[in-house]
Design an enzyme around this catalytic site. Structure first.
Site, PDB file in Angstrom:
ATOM      1  N   GLU A  48       0.819  -1.209   0.000  1.00  0.00           N
ATOM      2  CA  GLU A  48       0.000   0.000   0.000  1.00  0.00           C
ATOM      3  C   GLU A  48       0.857   1.265   0.000  1.00  0.00           C
ATOM      4  O   GLU A  48       0.547   2.244  -0.691  1.00  0.00           O
ATOM      5  CB  GLU A  48      -0.939   0.027   1.217  1.00  0.00           C
ATOM      6  CG  GLU A  48      -1.898  -1.146   1.276  1.00  0.00           C
ATOM      7  CD  GLU A  48      -1.384  -2.281   2.145  1.00  0.00           C
ATOM      8  OE1 GLU A  48      -2.183  -2.826   2.922  1.00  0.00           O
ATOM      9  OE2 GLU A  48      -0.185  -2.605   2.045  1.00  0.00           O
ATOM     10  N   ALA A  83       9.662 -35.697  -8.339  1.00  0.00           N
ATOM     11  CA  ALA A  83       9.835 -35.984  -9.764  1.00  0.00           C
ATOM     12  C   ALA A  83       9.712 -37.492  -9.928  1.00  0.00           C
ATOM     13  O   ALA A  83      10.522 -38.256  -9.385  1.00  0.00           O
ATOM     14  CB  ALA A  83      11.194 -35.492 -10.250  1.00  0.00           C
ATOM     15  N   TRP A  85      18.619 -37.760 -15.098  1.00  0.00           N
ATOM     16  CA  TRP A  85      17.477 -36.951 -14.713  1.00  0.00           C
ATOM     17  C   TRP A  85      16.215 -37.712 -15.097  1.00  0.00           C
ATOM     18  O   TRP A  85      16.111 -38.249 -16.197  1.00  0.00           O
ATOM     19  CB  TRP A  85      17.496 -35.604 -15.421  1.00  0.00           C
ATOM     20  CG  TRP A  85      18.636 -34.751 -15.046  1.00  0.00           C
ATOM     21  CD1 TRP A  85      19.765 -34.526 -15.772  1.00  0.00           C
ATOM     22  CD2 TRP A  85      18.765 -33.977 -13.860  1.00  0.00           C
ATOM     23  NE1 TRP A  85      20.592 -33.653 -15.124  1.00  0.00           N
ATOM     24  CE2 TRP A  85      19.992 -33.300 -13.939  1.00  0.00           C
ATOM     25  CE3 TRP A  85      17.954 -33.792 -12.735  1.00  0.00           C
ATOM     26  CZ2 TRP A  85      20.439 -32.440 -12.936  1.00  0.00           C
ATOM     27  CZ3 TRP A  85      18.393 -32.941 -11.745  1.00  0.00           C
ATOM     28  CH2 TRP A  85      19.622 -32.277 -11.845  1.00  0.00           C
TER      29      TRP A  85
END
Length: 315
Positions: A46, A149, A165
């Site tokens: 603000e 993952a 990976w």
């Protein structure tokens, strides 16, 4: 308000223990001021927006994602007082602030000064955006995201432990964006020992700002890392809004068993591993029926050949 929420997200991961708030000021359908909580928690959104708007804020409408604070601080005045001084005609707030120093007082002070106040616009979206801050104030702990993952068959690594990976480059880049929004990233002892993860954010603009690192272990800690002996120790993290748990299976199991995961972030690769390391072990369920009704899918989309799925805990 949607734009104010998006602005607030620019401060995510940089404002704790303060919330990352967004604010927009409009007059005669023209944007005259905007702001978001600055790094370190000050200035508040603000204050930034009002400074930009200047005297033109008088008679305008202020959209802010959280109730303007009502307490004075050595670092700046209360936002409710700044708004009263600026004299907008209307202040629209997405959520009330559960902080006992403000809770309802900010809105009451504005109304007492003759400013029209509305509360609740886009409350669901604001609640999701500010989940970490709200969790810390209401429950005394940060909001916890568990990232996994996975292969299609739910494995996080080969039986040998090889996991790099599972997912592709787009999914891994998305992980860095998630890291950028976390105040702290946690791994378990096994992941730390096998991968020696840096847990850093490799994105432009974040070179000088990195999340803190935490290790879940009852043994020897790591220099420069926060050590947690159990998931329950997150109740002592009074300066962390958002905690990202990155693994491995032991840490994931511990947080799920303690029912301290608020958000599941799944990166699912189109591969099948077979006899590999499972993502999660025993989490205390005795009946299959106990597993239902706990999680709601709120997001799902492709990232290259992988898929990102986000689930939130229903409480």
């Amino acid at each position: 308000m949607e734009a104010a929420i998006a602005l607030g997200e620019r401060g995510r991961g940089r404002t704790a223990p303060n919330p990352h708030v967004g604010c927009i000021i409009v007059r005669n359908d023209e944007l005259i001021g905007r702001g978001w909580t600055q790094p370190g928690g000050r200035p508040h959104a603000e204050a930034v927006a009002l400074e930009q708007a200047g005297i033109v804020a008088r008679g305008g409408t202020v959209y802010v994602t959280l109730e303007p604070c009502a307490h004075q601080s050595r670092r700046g005045p209360a936002c409710a007082d700044l708004l009263i001084e600026a004299r907008p005609a209307r202040v629209v707030v997405a959520l009330g602030d559960p902080d006992p120093r403000t809770d309802g007082e900010g809105l009451a002070r504005l109304r007492g000064a003759g400013i029209a106040v509305e509360c609740g616009l886009e409350a669901g979206a604001a609640e999701r955006s500010l989940a970490g801050y709200l969790s810390r104030v209401r429950r005394g702990r940060p909001a916890v995201t568990l990232k996994l993952a996975l292969s299609i068959d739910g494995r996080i690594a080969l039986a040998s432990g090889e996991s790099r990976w599972i997912t592709g480059e787009e999914a891994r880049a998305d992980v860095h964006r998630e890291r950028a929004g976390a105040d702290m990233i946690l791994v378990g002892r096994g992941t730390y020992a096998s991968d020696k993860p840096k847990l850093d954010v490799r994105l432009e603009g974040y070179e000088d700002h990195q999340p803190r690192r935490a290790l879940l272990t009852t043994g020897r800690g790591a220099a420069g890392w926060t050590q947690l002996g159990s998931p329950q120790d997150i109740f002592g993290l009074d300066d962390v809004n958002d905690l990202l748990v990155e693994g491995g299976g032991g840490a994931a199991t511990a947080f799920l068993a303690a029912d301290l995961v608020d958000r599941l972030l799944i990166y699912r690769a189109p591969i099948i591993i077979g006899d590999g390391k499972p993502s999660v072990g025993l989490i205390g369920l005795e009946r299959l029926s106990d597993a239902h009704g706990r999680w709601r899918l709120i997001e799902s989309h492709a990232l290259g050949s992988d898929r990102r799925e986000v689930y939130e805990r229903l409480r």
